[in-house]
Design a protein around this motif. Structure first.
Motif, short mmCIF file in Angstrom:
data_model
loop_
_atom_site.label_atom_id
_atom_site.label_comp_id
_atom_site.label_asym_id
_atom_site.label_seq_id
_atom_site.Cartn_x
_atom_site.Cartn_y
_atom_site.Cartn_z
N ASP A 377 -17.42 36.25 -14.03
CA ASP A 377 -16.02 36.55 -14.31
C ASP A 377 -15.33 35.54 -15.21
OD1 ASP A 377 -15.16 38.91 -12.33
OD2 ASP A 377 -16.57 37.62 -11.29
N SER A 378 -15.86 34.33 -15.31
CA SER A 378 -15.18 33.31 -16.13
C SER A 378 -16.17 32.28 -16.64
CB SER A 378 -14.09 32.59 -15.30
OG SER A 378 -14.69 31.77 -14.30
N THR A 379 -15.88 31.73 -17.81
CA THR A 379 -16.58 30.56 -18.34
C THR A 379 -15.55 29.75 -19.11
OG1 THR A 379 -18.67 31.76 -18.57
CG2 THR A 379 -18.44 29.73 -19.82
N LEU A 380 -15.41 28.48 -18.79
CA LEU A 380 -14.38 27.65 -19.41
C LEU A 380 -14.98 26.44 -20.11
CD1 LEU A 380 -11.29 27.28 -19.76
CD2 LEU A 380 -11.33 25.90 -17.66
N ASP A 381 -15.62 25.57 -19.34
CA ASP A 381 -16.23 24.38 -19.92
C ASP A 381 -17.27 23.85 -18.95
OD1 ASP A 381 -14.48 23.39 -17.96
OD2 ASP A 381 -14.15 21.52 -19.04
N MET A 382 -17.95 22.78 -19.35
CA MET A 382 -19.01 22.22 -18.53
C MET A 382 -18.47 21.74 -17.18
SD MET A 382 -21.90 22.18 -20.46
CE MET A 382 -22.97 20.78 -20.25
N GLY A 383 -19.01 22.28 -16.11
CA GLY A 383 -18.60 21.89 -14.77
C GLY A 383 -17.45 22.66 -14.19
N ALA A 384 -16.83 23.53 -14.99
CA ALA A 384 -15.63 24.23 -14.53
C ALA A 384 -15.91 25.27 -13.46
CB ALA A 384 -14.93 24.91 -15.70
N SER A 385 -17.15 25.74 -13.37
CA SER A 385 -17.44 26.79 -12.39
C SER A 385 -17.06 26.37 -10.98
CB SER A 385 -18.93 27.14 -12.44
OG SER A 385 -19.73 25.99 -12.17
N ILE A 386 -17.42 25.15 -10.61
CA ILE A 386 -17.16 24.69 -9.24
C ILE A 386 -15.68 24.43 -9.04
CG2 ILE A 386 -17.69 22.87 -7.57
CD1 ILE A 386 -20.43 22.58 -8.96
N SER A 387 -15.05 23.80 -10.01
CA SER A 387 -13.61 23.51 -9.90
C SER A 387 -12.79 24.79 -9.87
CB SER A 387 -13.16 22.63 -11.07
OG SER A 387 -13.96 21.48 -11.17
N MET A 388 -13.15 25.76 -10.73
CA MET A 388 -12.40 27.02 -10.74
C MET A 388 -12.60 27.81 -9.46
SD MET A 388 -12.55 28.48 -14.65
CE MET A 388 -11.58 29.91 -14.14
N ALA A 406 -19.50 30.11 -7.31
CA ALA A 406 -19.65 29.38 -8.56
C ALA A 406 -21.12 29.37 -8.95
CB ALA A 406 -19.14 27.96 -8.42
N VAL A 407 -21.40 29.53 -10.25
CA VAL A 407 -22.77 29.50 -10.75
C VAL A 407 -22.86 28.43 -11.84
CG1 VAL A 407 -24.57 30.77 -11.97
CG2 VAL A 407 -23.22 31.92 -10.22
N ILE A 408 -23.83 27.52 -11.70
CA ILE A 408 -23.97 26.41 -12.63
C ILE A 408 -25.44 26.05 -12.78
CG2 ILE A 408 -23.67 24.65 -10.81
CD1 ILE A 408 -22.09 22.99 -12.89
N SER A 411 -28.83 21.22 -15.55
CA SER A 411 -28.38 20.21 -16.52
C SER A 411 -26.86 20.11 -16.54
CB SER A 411 -28.90 20.55 -17.92
OG SER A 411 -28.50 19.58 -18.86
N THR A 412 -26.18 21.25 -16.47
CA THR A 412 -24.72 21.24 -16.46
C THR A 412 -24.20 20.61 -15.17
OG1 THR A 412 -24.76 23.28 -17.74
CG2 THR A 412 -22.68 22.68 -16.76
N PHE A 413 -24.90 20.81 -14.07
CA PHE A 413 -24.51 20.16 -12.82
C PHE A 413 -24.60 18.64 -12.98
CE2 PHE A 413 -25.43 18.44 -8.56
CZ PHE A 413 -24.32 18.92 -7.88
N GLY A 414 -25.64 18.15 -13.63
CA GLY A 414 -25.75 16.72 -13.87
C GLY A 414 -24.70 16.21 -14.85
N HIS A 415 -24.32 17.06 -15.80
CA HIS A 415 -23.33 16.68 -16.82
C HIS A 415 -21.96 16.44 -16.19
CE1 HIS A 415 -20.27 17.49 -19.92
NE2 HIS A 415 -21.18 17.17 -20.84
N SER A 420 -17.27 17.74 -9.90
CA SER A 420 -16.49 18.88 -9.41
C SER A 420 -16.83 19.19 -7.96
CB SER A 420 -16.77 20.11 -10.28
OG SER A 420 -16.35 19.91 -11.62
N LEU A 421 -18.11 19.14 -7.63
CA LEU A 421 -18.52 19.39 -6.24
C LEU A 421 -18.03 18.27 -5.33
CD1 LEU A 421 -20.02 21.27 -4.33
CD2 LEU A 421 -22.13 20.01 -4.85
N LEU A 422 -18.07 17.05 -5.82
CA LEU A 422 -17.54 15.91 -5.07
C LEU A 422 -16.08 16.14 -4.70
CD1 LEU A 422 -17.50 12.91 -4.07
CD2 LEU A 422 -17.05 12.27 -6.44
N SER A 423 -15.29 16.59 -5.69
CA SER A 423 -13.87 16.83 -5.45
C SER A 423 -13.65 17.96 -4.45
CB SER A 423 -13.17 17.14 -6.78
OG SER A 423 -11.79 17.33 -6.59
N THR A 424 -14.43 19.04 -4.60
CA THR A 424 -14.30 20.17 -3.68
C THR A 424 -14.67 19.77 -2.26
OG1 THR A 424 -14.77 21.73 -5.46
CG2 THR A 424 -15.05 22.53 -3.22
N ALA A 425 -15.77 19.03 -2.13
CA ALA A 425 -16.19 18.58 -0.79
C ALA A 425 -15.17 17.64 -0.18
CB ALA A 425 -17.56 17.91 -0.89
N TYR A 426 -14.66 16.73 -0.98
CA TYR A 426 -13.66 15.76 -0.52
C TYR A 426 -12.42 16.45 0.02
CZ TYR A 426 -9.72 12.50 -1.21
OH TYR A 426 -8.57 11.75 -1.06
#
Length: 584
Positions: A377-388, A406-408, A411-415, A420-426
């Motif tokens: 449904d969306s693509t914005l930038d590297m790492g945005a999937s988890i934040s969005m 979220a789908v990532i 390599s993009t997860f490492g980038h 983003s996942l850290l922030s979501t988990a926090y």
């Protein structure tokens, strides 16, 4: 004399200039530059986790006295902007050159942008070659100027300069001794007390670069017909030379800071002055800021978006176009699609089947958004999937809503996905994260990344523990699934999305089908007479599967089929079977 692409020529120029270290993150159209540089003798090169890290490594190596090349595409400059803007203040010790490869026309990017606006904002000078020979020469000049003026330099290319090949006269490498590092907090520690005088120093250094630009051979004034004058740079110069062969031209090889004296000289020579540029009005704004009037092309304005061509320029100036062969209208379309056997395909098929809201990311798996999968449904930038996805969950909290996933890629997860996942988990977020681990950086040509442990120069390394990193954030619901098994994919998604108040991660792990030719020894599949023309297998969007127009039945191209068996899992009639005696 060698036939080199612009990317290869930039690598060659850096090598000849004595650059010892190369850093970057793969991104089209820049990727081949670092790959080419890393293949040369007496250099160290690496893929970094992202562009910000690459520039920080480069600044450190420069401070220690080495010449350094950093490479990235235009959107990577956004990621690297944090250190870049301050690196202009600190300046350099060893020369520091940053390749920014822009992508007018968005051939492999999510936006068009002009790095020169970043350069102006960051106070970093820009040199802009128009072919491969200039790419080599300008890169060498940029290293010299970086040390001379104590400032990083951009080399800006565009997709045509990066990928087109032209003859280059190559030279020998000049080895450069490390420039001794001297402790100097006033230069390298950018706290306010030191940053304020460095800003004053930056203005003085840029003033010196501006004086150099007025006399540098990288800017070239070609005085011809006095009726038309054109200011241009980069690939646009080649188009202008073809389209308007008699025009007077100011070819800018240094596009920031601008050579105001040369602009005035051309303006005084011609009756009408034009700026020809693609995908941006950067040069027009710069010229207008000098007080020089610019005319609009007589027939129509140049397009604001996309690449230029000589034909587009001739049309804008009301000139006849050369004859062209008519375009055939019976050629079938070839929209981009996930490869036959791609391990991502069933993930998107099942996400679409489960009617999930899918926030996507940057990579070849972005093609999962296209029909018939329509699974993103969306693509914005590297790492945005988890934040969005976290944003969706926040906005939809307390409502009866579709599952948010979220789908990532790995390599993009490492980038930038990990933060983003850290922030979501926090923040105690909920939802499902799918990490598509295909063991490579697929979109840009199979580069290594932290999770497959393969380095740019194949040095001994370590394969990082993806599951362990996820669990280190306090996420206990982590499962690893084979994405080629339809039943396992369906069950994993159903299970994870059913727990709406938890944060779950599914790692879908299987190598890219092109990486090791996983299925090359398996026989292709075929369709039997049991086919009921239901069309389910066609909805997988596999390039090897088509539908016979007359009957509606499916057919499989054995030359494209890799024998993965994904389609067989969806056939409810047993009509998809392996071809006997066709083992490859």
């Amino acid at each position: 004399m060698q036939l080199l692409s612009g990317n290869e020529a930039i690598a060659q120029g850096a090598w000849e200039a004595g650059a010892r270290i190369g850093v970057g993150y793969p991104g089209t159209p820049s990727t081949e530059t670092m790959e080419s540089f890393g293949a040369k003798e007496n250099v160290y090169a690496e893929w970094c986790a992202n562009e910000k890290v690459a520039v920080e490594v480069a600044v450190g190596a420069s401070a220690a006295g080495a010449r350094v090349l950093a490479t990235m595409k235009h959107v990577g400059v956004n990621v690297a902007a944090d250190p870049l803007y301050t690196a202009a203040y600190t300046g350099v010790n060893g020369g520091l050159v940053v390749l920014a490869a822009d992508d007018p026309g968005m051939h492999s990017s999510q936006n068009e942008q002009d790095t020169r606006f970043h350069a102006q904002g960051a106070h970093i000078p820009v040199v802009e070659p128009s072919d491969s020979a200039e790419a080599r020469e300008y890169t060498m000049q940029a290293f010299e100027a970086s040390e001379r003026f104590d400032i990083p330099f951009f080399v800006r290319s565009t997709v045509r300069v990066s990928h087109a090949k032209s003859p280059v006269e190559v030279g020998e490498r000049v080895e450069r001794e490390l420039i001794p590092y001297e402790k100097d907090p006033s230069k390298w520690v950018m706290m306010p007390a030191y940053a304020k005088p460095r800003r004053t120093s930056l203005d003085a250094r840029i003033a010196q670069v501006a004086q150099w630009a007025e006399t540098s051979p990288l800017n070239r004034l070609e005085l011809n017909d006095t009726s038309i004058g054109v200011i241009c740079a980069g690939a646009s110069y080649q188009y202008v030379r073809d389209a308007l062969p008699n025009a007077s031209i100011l070819k800018l090889g240094i596009t920031w800071p601008i050579a105001t004296g040369l602009i005035a000289k051309l303006a005084n020579h011609v009756d009408a002055l034009y700026v020809v540029e693609e995908g941006s009005d950067y040069l027009s704004m710069q010229v207008k800021a000098t007080g020089v009037a610019i005319s609009e092309p007589p027939a129509h304005a140049l397009p604001k978006e996309g690449e230029l061509t000589p034909g587009i320029i001739r049309s804008a100036f009301g000139l006849a176009l050369p004859e062209e062969l008519p375009t055939q209208d019976d050629v079938p379309g070839r929209p981009p699609a996930l490869c036959a056997g791609c391990p991502h395909r069933l993930v998107f098929k099942e996400l679409s089947r489960a009617k999930c809201i899918v926030t996507g990311d940057i990579g070849c798996y972005t093609l999962g958004a296209l029909p018939p999968l329509a699974g993103m449904d969306s693509t914005l930038d590297m790492g945005a999937s988890i934040s969005m996805a976290h944003g969706f969950e926040l906005a939809l909290a307390g409502t009866d809503h579709q599952p948010v996933v979220a789908v990532i890629g790995d390599s993009t997860f490492g980038h930038s996905g990990f933060t983003s996942l850290l922030s979501t988990a926090y923040n105690k977020g909920a939802g499902t994260i799918c990490i598509l681990d295909n063991r490579t950086t697929g979109m840009t040509g199979h580069q290594g990344n932290p999770f497959n442990g393969i380095t740019l120069q194949n040095r001994p390394s370590r394969e990082l523990d993806l599951e362990g990193m996820v669990r280190s954030l306090g996420i206990s619901d982590v499962q690893v699934v084979n994405p080629n098994n339809m039943k396992d994919v369906r069950a994993a998604i159903k299970d994870a999305t059913s727990r709406t108040d938890e944060l779950s991660v599914i790692i879908f792990r299987s190598p890219c089908v092109l990486l090791k030719k996983v299925f090359e020894r398996q026989a292709p599949y075929t369709i039997t007479s049991d086919c009921r023309a239901c069309g389910v297998c066609v909805t997988l969007g596999c390039p090897a599967i088509a539908r016979i127009e007359e009957t509606g039945e499916a057919c499989i191209d054995p030359d494209q089929c890799v024998g993965c068996g994904q389609c067989k899992a969806y056939c409810g009639f047993g009509a998809i079977v392996r071809m006997e005696g066709a083992l490859r």
